[in-house]
Design an enzyme around this catalytic site. Structure first.
Site, PDB file in Angstrom:
ATOM      1  N   TYR A  86     -16.613  16.784 -15.290  1.00  0.00           N
ATOM      2  CA  TYR A  86     -16.885  15.350 -15.272  1.00  0.00           C
ATOM      3  C   TYR A  86     -17.936  15.037 -14.187  1.00  0.00           C
ATOM      4  O   TYR A  86     -17.825  15.519 -13.054  1.00  0.00           O
ATOM      5  CB  TYR A  86     -15.579  14.592 -15.004  1.00  0.00           C
ATOM      6  CG  TYR A  86     -15.758  13.115 -14.840  1.00  0.00           C
ATOM      7  CD1 TYR A  86     -16.125  12.318 -15.926  1.00  0.00           C
ATOM      8  CD2 TYR A  86     -15.595  12.506 -13.602  1.00  0.00           C
ATOM      9  CE1 TYR A  86     -16.311  10.957 -15.778  1.00  0.00           C
ATOM     10  CE2 TYR A  86     -15.779  11.147 -13.454  1.00  0.00           C
ATOM     11  CZ  TYR A  86     -16.131  10.372 -14.542  1.00  0.00           C
ATOM     12  OH  TYR A  86     -16.327   9.029 -14.394  1.00  0.00           O
ATOM     13  N   ARG A 122       0.838  -1.206   0.000  1.00  0.00           N
ATOM     14  CA  ARG A 122       0.000   0.000   0.000  1.00  0.00           C
ATOM     15  C   ARG A 122       0.867   1.248   0.000  1.00  0.00           C
ATOM     16  O   ARG A 122       0.594   2.232  -0.685  1.00  0.00           O
ATOM     17  CB  ARG A 122      -0.959   0.014   1.203  1.00  0.00           C
ATOM     18  CG  ARG A 122      -1.631   1.375   1.372  1.00  0.00           C
ATOM     19  CD  ARG A 122      -2.905   1.385   2.212  1.00  0.00           C
ATOM     20  NE  ARG A 122      -2.889   0.498   3.356  1.00  0.00           N
ATOM     21  CZ  ARG A 122      -2.189   0.702   4.472  1.00  0.00           C
ATOM     22  NH1 ARG A 122      -1.422   1.780   4.613  1.00  0.00           N
ATOM     23  NH2 ARG A 122      -2.240  -0.166   5.454  1.00  0.00           N
ATOM     24  N   ASP A 161      -7.598  18.961 -14.242  1.00  0.00           N
ATOM     25  CA  ASP A 161      -7.839  17.587 -14.688  1.00  0.00           C
ATOM     26  C   ASP A 161      -7.439  17.541 -16.167  1.00  0.00           C
ATOM     27  O   ASP A 161      -8.122  18.113 -17.019  1.00  0.00           O
ATOM     28  CB  ASP A 161      -9.323  17.234 -14.491  1.00  0.00           C
ATOM     29  CG  ASP A 161      -9.618  15.773 -14.833  1.00  0.00           C
ATOM     30  OD1 ASP A 161      -8.899  15.198 -15.676  1.00  0.00           O
ATOM     31  OD2 ASP A 161     -10.580  15.211 -14.264  1.00  0.00           O
ATOM     32  N   LYS A 194      -8.096   6.428 -19.152  1.00  0.00           N
ATOM     33  CA  LYS A 194      -8.438   6.920 -20.491  1.00  0.00           C
ATOM     34  C   LYS A 194      -7.210   6.852 -21.395  1.00  0.00           C
ATOM     35  O   LYS A 194      -6.670   5.792 -21.590  1.00  0.00           O
ATOM     36  CB  LYS A 194      -9.034   8.328 -20.376  1.00  0.00           C
ATOM     37  CG  LYS A 194     -10.054   8.475 -19.226  1.00  0.00           C
ATOM     38  CD  LYS A 194     -11.328   7.681 -19.424  1.00  0.00           C
ATOM     39  CE  LYS A 194     -12.212   7.604 -18.195  1.00  0.00           C
ATOM     40  NZ  LYS A 194     -12.570   8.868 -17.583  1.00  0.00           N
TER      41      LYS A 194
HETATM   42  C1  LIG Z   1     -13.142   9.248 -16.354  1.00  0.00           C
HETATM   43  C2  LIG Z   1     -12.784  10.559 -15.809  1.00  0.00           C
HETATM   44  C3  LIG Z   1     -12.520  10.716 -14.443  1.00  0.00           C
HETATM   45  C4  LIG Z   1     -12.690   9.576 -13.451  1.00  0.00           C
HETATM   46  O1  LIG Z   1     -11.760   8.560 -13.656  1.00  0.00           O
HETATM   47  P1  LIG Z   1     -12.032   7.015 -13.285  1.00  0.00           P
HETATM   48  O2  LIG Z   1     -10.745   6.377 -13.690  1.00  0.00           O
HETATM   49  O3  LIG Z   1     -13.222   6.568 -14.062  1.00  0.00           O
HETATM   50  O4  LIG Z   1     -12.283   6.950 -11.812  1.00  0.00           O
HETATM   51  C5  LIG Z   1     -12.135  11.977 -14.000  1.00  0.00           C
HETATM   52  N1  LIG Z   1     -12.018  13.010 -14.853  1.00  0.00           N
HETATM   53  C6  LIG Z   1     -12.283  12.893 -16.166  1.00  0.00           C
HETATM   54  C7  LIG Z   1     -12.150  14.082 -17.049  1.00  0.00           C
HETATM   55  C8  LIG Z   1     -12.670  11.672 -16.688  1.00  0.00           C
HETATM   56  O5  LIG Z   1     -12.937  11.566 -17.990  1.00  0.00           O
END
Ligand SMILES: *Cc1c(COP(=O)(O)O)cnc(C)c1O
Length: 413
Positions: free
Chosen positions: A115, A63, A187, A212
């Protein structure tokens, strides 16, 4: 060429000495010193034997840290041109990690177009711990200045935003935040460090859903928090270990594997998206295309200045009619109806019922997310095949209206 030692990745050589693709392949992951393996090994263990009591081993418990995660964290930091990276088990876990900086009574300014999961953790979880949020239209940096209060601690930006691809001028907004002693967070999931480096534009922290584009193959969930501020990093690292939403060795390995081809993939995503956006612009069934590379995008100038290319996500609006959208969906063959984006396979989603279902309907509509909105994650297939498939599905969507009309005629008759 050992660009960084995984043991001391805090003090790795400045990232600017190597190009982006070299870093993507080398940073944080020298060949295995024991065997010469050219890929960084997976140490599938939860704990590490220690030499002596009171020693300071590099790794003691998974962890807290493990070699593959350290390699990934160093790699992510290098790609954003940062000093420190932290890896998480999901993008939401990464977002949560940054929110752990807050305490009761604090105030956060966030962009309105956000998001859905971020909006949910703000309004449904942190709000109950007496953290308040103001959502502003950050297309106007003045809206950030007007929202700053004495207790504002964080400015939260997402650009390009999800799902409407609106842009925020990072430099303008982060400089306002800095002057007010507010940390700014970007982000960077949609742009990736291939297209945009927010830390260079004044952000204190970058977060990613590595699920992503960074991993890019729709086969692992992950997140990242990246900063060059040592004090912030120490706090965030402490929360990372406290909370424990960390990725295991296999997930880190897979993400490192994906990262090696990041810029190649992103470039092709961008090229395919450019062709698809041009096709959508001309299609009579489509009311509006949201794509930062479009000449008519209201922020086209900012898009050219802030992004080196326009990314692989496009949204478009059909008539605000759920039946039409359903016909489009059923008409797709290559495109898969699914949440998520940034993988090799092309996906589409219906934000109103999927990614943004957790946003209240009135807020959603006020923000421009209609029932007719479709978001595409353009994959790496042949663009001509993707276009042909969309064309057929859009024809099917138009038939829906014809059907509805003829059904009405039948009823009236
Ligand atoms: C998908 C996404 C998230 C969240 O990520 P997860 O891996 O699904 O928890 C946060 N910000 C953006 C812009 C996203 O597209």
């Amino acid at each position: 060429m050992a660009i960084t030692s995984t043991k001391h990745h805090d003090t790795h050589e400045p990232a600017h000495r190597y190009g982006f693709d070299t870093l993507a392949i080398h940073a944080g992951q020298p060949n295995d010193p024991l065997t010469g393996a050219v890929n960084f090994p997976i140490y599938q263990t939860s704990t590490y034997g220690q030499e002596e009591i009171g020693g300071k081993p590099d790794f003691c418990y998974t962890r807290t840290g493990h070699p593959t995660r350290a390699a990934l964290e160093a790699n992510l930091a290098a790609l954003e041109g940062a000093r420190f990276g932290l890896a998480f088990s999901s993008g939401m876990a990464a977002i949560n990690n940054v929110l752990n900086l807050l305490q009761a009574g604090d105030h956060v300014i966030a962009c309105r177009d956000l998001y859905g999961g971020a909006y949910r953790i703000f309004t449904k979880l942190y709000a109950k711990f007496d953290v308040s949020f103001t959502f502003v239209d950050t297309r106007d940096p003045g809206s950030v200045r007007r929202a700053i209060r004495d207790n504002t601690r964080l400015l939260w930006l997402e650009t390009p935003s999800n799902p409407l691809l609106t842009l925020t001028d990072i430099e303008a907004c982060t400089s306002l935040a800095r002057r007010a002693g507010v940390w700014s967070v970007v982000d960077n999931t949609f742009a990736t460090p291939v297209l945009q480096r927010p830390l260079r534009l004044g952000a204190d922290i970058v977060v990613h859903s590595t699920t992503k584009y960074l991993n890019g193959h729709s086969d692992v969930l992950g997140g990242a928090v990246i900063t060059s501020d040592a004090e912030l990093h120490e706090k965030l690292k402490f929360f990372q270990n406290c909370v424990g939403a960390v990725p295991g060795p296999q997930d880190c390995f897979l993400t490192l594997r994906g990262l090696k081809t990041l810029s190649l993939r992103v470039q092709r995503h961008c090229d395919n998206a450019r062709r698809i956006a041009a096709f959508l612009e001309t299609h009579p069934a489509i009311k509006r295309v949201h794509y930062p590379g479009a000449a008519h995008h209201p922020q086209a100038e900012l898009a050219r200045r802030q992004l080196s290319d326009f990314g692989g996500v496009i949204s478009f609006e059909l008539e605000d009619d759920i039946e039409r959208v359903k016909r489009f969906s059923r008409g797709c063959r290559l495109w898969t109806l699914a949440e998520s984006l940034g993988g090799v396979k092309s996906l589409f989603c219906h934000p109103a019922t999927m990614t943004h279902a957790s946003v209240e309907p009135d807020v959603r509509r006020a923000n421009g997310i209609t029932d007719g909105l479709i978001r595409l994650s353009v994959g790496l297939e042949d663009a001509s095949d993707l276009i042909r498939d969309l064309d057929a599905a859009l024809d099917a969507a138009r038939d829906a209206t014809r059907d509805a009309r003829s059904a009405r005629h039948r009823v009236e008759a």
